[in-house]
Design a protein around this motif. Structure first.
Motif: not given
Length: 170
Positions: A1-12, A63-68
């Motif tokens: 979850l952390e990695a998926a969320a971080q990907y989106h957070l980097d963009l945001l 978004l990270g949770f949805a991806e996971l």
């Protein structure tokens, strides 16, 4: 979850926020954020973030949770509905959200084909999408004005044309 969320957070956040998720001994989540400013880094609890920083983290986590869920549970949705996702965001944050949502729709691995964004006031998102449908509620009735037949360069073009048509009826 952390990695998926971080990907989106980097963009945001333009790489200025780094999310850390850990568990305490009693099973509680520890949610920390590192704010990166140049070479300095400041670690803070999510509870003390500004409204815009909190919104960025919240969107990234969702978004990270949805991806996971999509990867782990094989749950793939073609629809994403966001209610007031731009609250507390400045112009750069709103533009970043628009770009991210557009990239999610364009990514063939994502299976996402439709994004519904509910807003009270329209802002910089019009630049991110090719079609915008306007839903207005008047006297207890909602009307939908689709732009499918005629994509507009901006929401302002769309609103101006709607206003012109209204004036012709008077």
């Amino acid at each position: 979850l952390e990695a998926a969320a971080q990907y989106h957070l980097d963009l945001l956040s333009e790489n200025t926020l780094k999310l850390t998720l850990d568990l305490e001994n009693d099973g509680k989540f520890i949610r920390q954020i590192e704010e990166v400013s140049g070479v300095q880094t400041q670690s803070r609890n999510l509870a003390v973030l500004s409204g815009g920083q909190w919104r960025r983290c919240s969107l990234a986590m969702g978004l990270g949770f949805a991806e996971l869920a999509s990867k782990q549970g094989r749950l793939r949705s073609s629809l994403l509905v966001l209610d007031e996702p731009l609250t507390h965001l400045d112009r750069s944050g709103r533009v970043a959200v628009g770009k991210l949502l557009n990239s999610l729709v364009r990514d063939p691995e994502n299976h996402l084909s439709t994004v519904i964004v509910i807003l009270q006031e329209f802002s910089e998102l019009e630049e991110s999408f090719s079609h915008i449908d306007l839903v207005e509620k008047t006297n207890g009735y909602s009307t939908v004005t689709p732009s499918i037949d005629k994509p507009y360069n901006s929401f302002q073009d769309f609103a101006n044309e709607e206003y012109k048509e209204e004036q012709q009826h008077f």
